[in-house]
Design an enzyme around this catalytic site. Structure first.
Site, PDB file in Angstrom:
ATOM      1  N   GLU A 133       0.801  -1.220   0.000  1.00 51.82           N
ATOM      2  CA  GLU A 133       0.000   0.000   0.000  1.00 51.82           C
ATOM      3  C   GLU A 133       0.836   1.273   0.000  1.00 51.82           C
ATOM      4  OE1 GLU A 133      -3.003   0.129   2.997  1.00 51.82           O
ATOM      5  OE2 GLU A 133      -3.957  -1.718   2.335  1.00 51.82           O
TER       6      GLU A 133
ATOM      7  N   GLU B   9      -5.737  -8.535   0.867  1.00 47.61           N
ATOM      8  CA  GLU B   9      -6.391  -8.075   2.097  1.00 47.61           C
ATOM      9  C   GLU B   9      -7.850  -7.794   1.816  1.00 47.61           C
ATOM     10  OE1 GLU B   9      -4.588  -4.850   4.243  1.00 47.61           O
ATOM     11  OE2 GLU B   9      -2.571  -5.642   3.941  1.00 47.61           O
TER      12      GLU B   9
HETATM   13  C1  GCO Z   1      -3.529  -1.599   5.425  1.00 47.23           C
HETATM   14  C2  GCO Z   1      -2.573  -2.571   5.867  1.00 47.23           C
HETATM   15  C3  GCO Z   1      -2.987  -3.352   7.072  1.00 47.23           C
HETATM   16  C4  GCO Z   1      -4.121  -2.797   7.895  1.00 47.23           C
HETATM   17  C5  GCO Z   1      -5.453  -3.187   7.328  1.00 47.23           C
HETATM   18  C6  GCO Z   1      -6.629  -2.710   8.158  1.00 47.23           C
HETATM   19  O1  GCO Z   1      -4.306  -1.905   4.549  1.00 47.23           O
HETATM   20  O2  GCO Z   1      -3.536  -0.523   5.949  1.00 47.23           O
HETATM   21  O3  GCO Z   1      -2.063  -3.363   4.873  1.00 47.23           O
HETATM   22  O4  GCO Z   1      -1.803  -3.290   7.780  1.00 47.23           O
HETATM   23  O5  GCO Z   1      -4.025  -3.264   9.176  1.00 47.23           O
HETATM   24  O6  GCO Z   1      -5.605  -2.656   6.068  1.00 47.23           O
HETATM   25  O7  GCO Z   1      -6.670  -1.321   8.198  1.00 47.23           O
END
Ligand code: GCO
Length: 497
Positions: free
Chosen positions: A223, A404
């Site tokens: 990200e 994710e």
């Molecule tokens: C993000 C990260 C994760 C977060 C998840 C929840 O997307 O920010 O990859 O580390 O914990 O997304 O916010």
């Protein structure tokens, strides 16, 4: 810097606009199939109906053979052991130890103590039937100061982890950078310094040399947009800056670092596959006006195309560059050849989907759907379909992995030892149904990782939000499978939702 740029959605920050306007035809009710049957198969034997009656059919949605059912974590969020075995400090150690930065003053010093309990966690993954586990490697464990020779004890930890995954038949997917930049590199300018992209490539090469023979899939930078926005625009993530001009220079250097790492893997003769991990937000106009359509297009440029176009097409979007302007640090920072590096061919694209964004005619945002405990997250499963099909349509048939997807829920460990996170079951089922629809429509999606395997340190929210399939009782570090974990185990066993 235009006003539009400044009005970007604040991830993990309170959203001010809460009005809900009538959904347009294209934004109709979410329909999903198969909830009832999937729930009937849960191993707890006591699964109640989902929180919302969204099931429209009892048919099971079968996923492709060998679909990579997985779960994801990141190093700083779960490992703890902040000072052990030669680990250096990262920007998140500094940030979390700065008073006022993290809810309740939480830090990742102990987190889920995974560094010590990884074997137990590996057994839990096996019990769930996971086929893929996405984790991240902590740069300051490998290079405590961000440069130079590898810290063998750090390497050894990830060797044990990766070998333990293989022993249990789980495929490792390793992220090289999930935001824990060595503090020494931050002191030397951090991602504003072009040199840090080259330090990242060196670190990547070190990791490839140590683990390249046993990790089949690598993700470069997790990200980049979140580092840009939360770390440099809004400042509620490390390193806590509020400097739009720096933010987009950082975006360029993160993209450059990604490309250099891809090249480092190829140079090493690595057999693994590699790609970037982007959190993509489908952007929709909040109304039918031409102004909203135009504002949405630029918003999409900042949220999605800035990263996708540069990595997959070798160009930055013209509208974003024009909006930033020729005197911006980013535009001035792009050198000849950078985009060739950034667009080095990749094998896989990792997509992280959490929320849609609705853009108003004046470039602001509004909320259309109910949110989770995370105020930035509107629950909209069709956004999963939209973003997956859009990526395939606009960027070609590159293999996709969802790395994710998940939500925080108000989980409580009951006296009988259960955690009834029915909201998570509903959410995952609906998002998997949307992903399945995308697959049916030709999207080459090969795997799906729930965020997250374990409850963990949710950055500025500390331990307040629980995102895991597995509950962590922090005082004892006891692990408890939530109802969603039992449900997911059955999904994996059935290869269907
Ligand atoms: C993000 C990260 C994760 C977060 C998840 C929840 O997307 O920010 O990859 O580390 O914990 O997304 O916010």
């Amino acid at each position: 810097m235009s006003m539009l740029t400044r009005r970007h959605l604040l991830r993990r920050a309170a959203l001010s606009a809460t009005a809900v306007t009538p959904a347009g035809a294209a934004l109709g009710a979410v329909t999903t199939a198969a909830g009832a049957t999937a729930l009937a198969g849960c191993q707890t034997g006591e699964d109640a109906a989902p929180t919302e009656p969204t099931a429209s059919s009892a048919a099971r949605l079968q996923f492709p053979v060998n679909f990579g059912w997985g779960a994801a974590t990141s190093a700083y969020q779960i490992e703890g052991a902040a000072k052990e075995d030669g680990r250096g400090e990262s920007v998140w150690d500094t940030f979390s130890h700065t008073p006022g930065r993290i809810r309740n003053g939480d830090t990742g010093d102990v987190a889920a103590d995974h560094y010590h309990r990884y074997a137990e966690d590996l057994d839990l993954m096996r019990d769930l039937g996971l086929r893929s586990y996405r984790f991240s490697i902590s740069w300051p464990r490998i290079q405590p100061d961000g440069t130079g020779a590898a810290n063998q004890r750090g390497i050894d930890f990830y060797r044990r982890l990766v070998d333990g995954l293989h022993e249990r038949g789980i495929s490792p997917m390793a992220t090289l950078f999930h935001w824990d930049l060595p503090q020494t590199l931050q002191d030397a300018g951090g991602w504003e310094s072009r040199d840090v992209a080259y330090r990242f490539a060196d670190y990547a090469a070190t990791v490839f040399e140590a683990l390249g023979d046993r990790v089949p899939v690598w993700l470069t930078i997790n990200e980049p947009k979140t580092v840009v926005q939360n770390g440099y625009l809004y400042g509620h993530h490390a390193p806590g800056r509020q400097d739009p001009d720096a933010a987009y220079l950082v975006a360029h250097h993160l993209q450059l670092a990604h490309g250099l790492a891809v090249q480092a893997l190829r140079a090493d003769g690595g057999t693994g596959r590699i790609g970037p991990a982007f959190n993509l937000h489908p952007c929709y106009p909040a109304d039918d006006s031409p102004a909203a359509a135009e504002a949405t297009r630029l918003y999409d440029g900042y949220e999605n195309r800035l990263y996708l176009d540069s990595a997959l097409k070798g160009s930055y979007p013209e509208d974003v560059l024009a909006d930033l302007g020729p005197t911006s640090r980013m535009v001035r920072g792009i050198r000849d050849g950078d985009l060739e590096i950034i667009s080095s061919p990749v094998d896989v694209l990792a997509v992280q989907y959490y929320t849609p964004i609705y853009v108003t005619a004046n470039g602001g945002t509004m909320r259309r759907w109910p949110t989770s405990e995370a105020s930035w997250q509107q629950i909209y499963p069709d956004g999963m379909y939209d973003i997956l099909t859009r990526v395939t349509r606009d960027y070609g048939p590159i293999p996709l992995t969802v790395t994710e997807n998940g939500l925080p829920t108000p989980d409580v460990l009951a006296a009988d030892g259960t955690v009834e996170d029915t909201g998570r079951v509903t959410f995952l089922r609906d998002h998997l149904a949307a992903a399945h629809r995308a697959v049916t429509d030709g999207v080459p999606l090969e795997s799906f990782h729930v965020w997250s395997l374990l409850d963990n340190f949710e950055w500025a929210e500390g331990y307040d939000q629980r995102w895991g399939l597995i509950y962590i009782d922090y005082p004892t570090q006891r692990r408890v499978l939530k109802r969603s974990a039992h449900w997911y185990r059955q999904v994996i066993a059935d290869n269907a939702v």
